[in-house]
Design a protein around this motif. Structure first.
Motif, short mmCIF file in Angstrom:
data_model
loop_
_atom_site.label_atom_id
_atom_site.label_comp_id
_atom_site.label_asym_id
_atom_site.label_seq_id
_atom_site.Cartn_x
_atom_site.Cartn_y
_atom_site.Cartn_z
N LEU A 199 0.51 -1.32 -0.32
CA LEU A 199 0.09 -0.22 0.16
C LEU A 199 0.70 1.10 0.10
N VAL A 200 2.36 1.61 0.77
CA VAL A 200 2.85 2.29 1.08
C VAL A 200 3.50 2.61 -0.59
N SER A 201 3.96 1.51 -0.62
CA SER A 201 4.65 1.31 -2.17
C SER A 201 3.74 1.54 -3.50
N TRP A 202 2.72 1.57 -3.56
CA TRP A 202 2.05 2.07 -4.31
C TRP A 202 1.54 3.71 -4.01
N THR A 203 0.99 3.65 -2.92
CA THR A 203 0.05 4.98 -2.64
C THR A 203 0.73 5.90 -2.31
N VAL A 204 2.16 6.11 -1.67
CA VAL A 204 3.08 7.37 -2.12
C VAL A 204 3.63 8.14 -3.07
N PRO A 205 4.19 7.03 -4.37
CA PRO A 205 4.67 7.64 -5.16
C PRO A 205 2.88 8.15 -6.11
N ALA A 206 2.13 7.07 -6.09
CA ALA A 206 1.82 8.08 -7.01
C ALA A 206 0.74 9.52 -6.43
N VAL A 207 0.18 9.45 -5.09
CA VAL A 207 0.25 11.22 -4.38
C VAL A 207 1.37 12.19 -5.12
N ILE A 208 2.60 11.72 -4.89
CA ILE A 208 3.76 12.54 -5.71
C ILE A 208 3.39 12.87 -6.66
N ILE A 209 3.33 11.80 -7.53
CA ILE A 209 3.35 11.95 -8.94
C ILE A 209 2.26 13.15 -9.67
N ILE A 210 1.07 12.26 -9.04
CA ILE A 210 0.04 13.17 -9.40
C ILE A 210 -0.16 14.74 -9.04
N ASP A 211 0.45 14.97 -7.47
CA ASP A 211 0.99 16.58 -7.33
C ASP A 211 1.75 16.83 -8.22
N LEU A 212 3.07 16.27 -8.76
CA LEU A 212 3.96 17.26 -9.53
C LEU A 212 3.08 17.60 -11.16
N TRP A 213 2.26 16.67 -11.39
CA TRP A 213 1.82 16.54 -12.25
C TRP A 213 0.06 17.91 -12.59
N ARG A 243 0.84 20.53 -10.05
CA ARG A 243 1.46 21.14 -10.18
C ARG A 243 1.87 22.14 -11.32
N TYR A 244 2.80 21.02 -12.18
CA TYR A 244 3.20 21.36 -13.00
C TYR A 244 3.82 20.67 -14.85
N GLN A 245 1.86 20.59 -14.33
CA GLN A 245 2.15 19.33 -16.11
C GLN A 245 2.98 18.61 -16.12
N ALA A 246 3.71 17.93 -14.89
CA ALA A 246 5.08 17.00 -15.87
C ALA A 246 5.92 16.74 -14.25
N THR A 247 6.76 15.74 -14.87
CA THR A 247 7.21 14.47 -13.71
C THR A 247 8.64 15.49 -14.03
N PRO A 248 9.04 15.76 -12.89
CA PRO A 248 11.08 15.85 -13.16
C PRO A 248 11.24 15.25 -14.85
N GLY A 249 11.50 14.20 -15.17
CA GLY A 249 11.73 13.51 -16.19
C GLY A 249 11.39 14.32 -17.01
N LYS A 250 10.04 14.39 -17.20
CA LYS A 250 9.25 15.33 -18.93
C LYS A 250 9.97 17.39 -18.54
N ILE A 251 10.22 17.42 -17.29
CA ILE A 251 10.38 18.88 -17.29
C ILE A 251 12.17 18.33 -17.98
N VAL A 252 13.07 17.80 -17.90
CA VAL A 252 14.12 17.85 -18.19
C VAL A 252 14.24 17.60 -19.53
N MET A 253 13.11 16.73 -20.24
CA MET A 253 13.21 16.00 -21.63
C MET A 253 12.14 17.69 -22.31
N ARG A 254 11.83 18.25 -21.56
CA ARG A 254 11.40 19.45 -21.99
C ARG A 254 9.62 19.24 -22.45
N ILE A 255 8.58 18.18 -22.03
CA ILE A 255 6.87 17.47 -22.44
C ILE A 255 6.54 18.26 -20.85
N ARG A 256 5.37 17.59 -21.38
CA ARG A 256 4.69 17.75 -20.68
C ARG A 256 2.74 17.62 -20.69
#
Length: 136
Positions: free
Chosen positions: A49-63, A65-78
């Protein structure tokens, strides 16, 4: 819209794995100490539950806030709404994340779909009504 290529999306995912995997390991160790390496931990403490929930919350929060994850930001995509080109809704982001499972179900065909799709959408993009574009 200038859609991100399959290669750009794969590189963004690889970049994201470089921070997500260590983060998940650190979280497991912080929560469970040495027991994090116990093969029976998942059954006893709900680590899945921790392994699936925490990353989901972090990734959705990044989306959100930024319409991207750090990888997408580096690649200049959103990520944008496929119909309007604007920011997707929270529901679209949640359904997009849930769609990752569907995209990977059959040997990753849902991810490979980007190679054949006119708008370079993976299945999770189609489910959520999103596209990945080059950032301005």
């Amino acid at each position: 819209m200038n859609y991100a290529t399959f290669g750009q999306r794969v590189l963004a995912q690889i970049i994201d794995l470089l921070w997500m995997v260590p983060m998940a390991l650190i979280l497991q160790v912080l929560l469970y100490g040495n027991a994090a390496f116990d093969p029976d931990l998942h059954a006893r403490y709900g680590a899945e539950l921790v392994s699936w929930t925490v990353p989901a919350v972090i990734i959705i929060d990044l989306w959100i806030r930024y319409q991207a994850t750090p990888g997408k930001i580096v690649m200049r995509i959103r990520i944008v709404d496929a119909a309007t080109g604007g920011a997707p809704t929270v529901w679209q982001y949640v359904s997009r994340y849930a769609g990752y499972l569907i995209s990977g179900l059959i040997l990753g065909v849902g991810y490979l779909w980007v190679l054949f799709d006119e708008r370079r959408q993976a299945w999770h993009d189609k489910i959520a009504g999103t596209v990945v574009i080059l950032a301005d």
